[in-house]
Write an enzyme that holds these catalytic residues in place. Sequence first.
Site: not given
Length: 351
Positions: A137, A188, A221, A249
Amino acid sequence: MSKTVLLLAGDGIGPEVVAEAQRVAELVAPELVFEDALVGGAAFDAEGDAISDETLARAKQAGAVLLGAVGGPQWAENPRDKRPEMGLLRLRKELDVFANLRPAYCFGPLVDASSLKPELIEGLDLMFVRELTSGVYFGEPRGIETGADGERCGYEMSRYTASEVERVARVAFEIARGRSGRVVSAEKSNVMESGLLWRQEVTALHEAEGEGVELSHILADACAMELVRAPKQFDVILCGNLFGDILSDAAAMLTGSIGMLPSASLGAPGVPGLYEPVHGSAPDIAGQGIANPCATILSMSMALRWSLGMEAAADRLKQAVSTALERGARTRDLGGDLTTRQMGEAIISAL
Ligand code: IPM
Ligand code: MG
């Protein structure tokens, strides 16, 4: 301790849900002083920036900041530094609220509102600890450029320093000690260097000061998959900025509606916390008075607990939301037909 709450209602449904949170909070905590200021597209329109220096200065002086939502299609073409979202990102960065707590808690009466089978989500209570002021970000360099061959290219840097990982992991461990003691850290590390560093630093911190905490690691993932397969296996999920955004979310829908999810963003002791619903500005229903105010009201409850030193009032608020839901109060996202104001009234009468 300052009892001033700075309300930054923002855009879209922001002002509607923040108004209800203020009404309810005034009843449970009459000693609070509310002030307001602009953020997001509303601030850009009126002040030329998505957040003004003056508003930032006021936020730093407040006891807590309650933000509604930012963004909308009318500002989508703004240059990057004038986009509504930049107001929120700047606020997070300048307050240095690096630890974003996002509880995904399934209220009993809403079990049927989730798209998952009731037995998978009944009693679900998990907590995301999302790093909020670094990672992709904020990483530099970033930009959109046209190369020598005339092809356009967009890029940003995914970057974490050891101390950034360490300080947010420490918060996750502390939170876990007050719960089941289990932390799952998601990244990851199989493809990202910043993810590998993340895993190494979290592991090192756990070895140094992880007493009472059971730590495991998962690839982000796989975490997404496990969240919808068997969400109750998790308690505290620690992750970086981008994965935390996405995974929270997804988790929101486990609880019935994204309209139910609050958040608290905390920095060093003494820094005012920033409280906001996880949902966005929902331009499609803005101005209709039908948005679900629960996430903002629950964010206000988190502000009472984490920044304003008013735990009893915080419990009272959360309990009132629960009671209102038990009595069948539902906005449209929950399958009912109450307006924002009526949902607020239902919660007030449940106090
Ligand atoms: C969130 C939001 C924000 C984010 C946006 C509005 C900048 O999606 O808080 O989850 O991506 O962090
Ligand atoms: Mg998000």
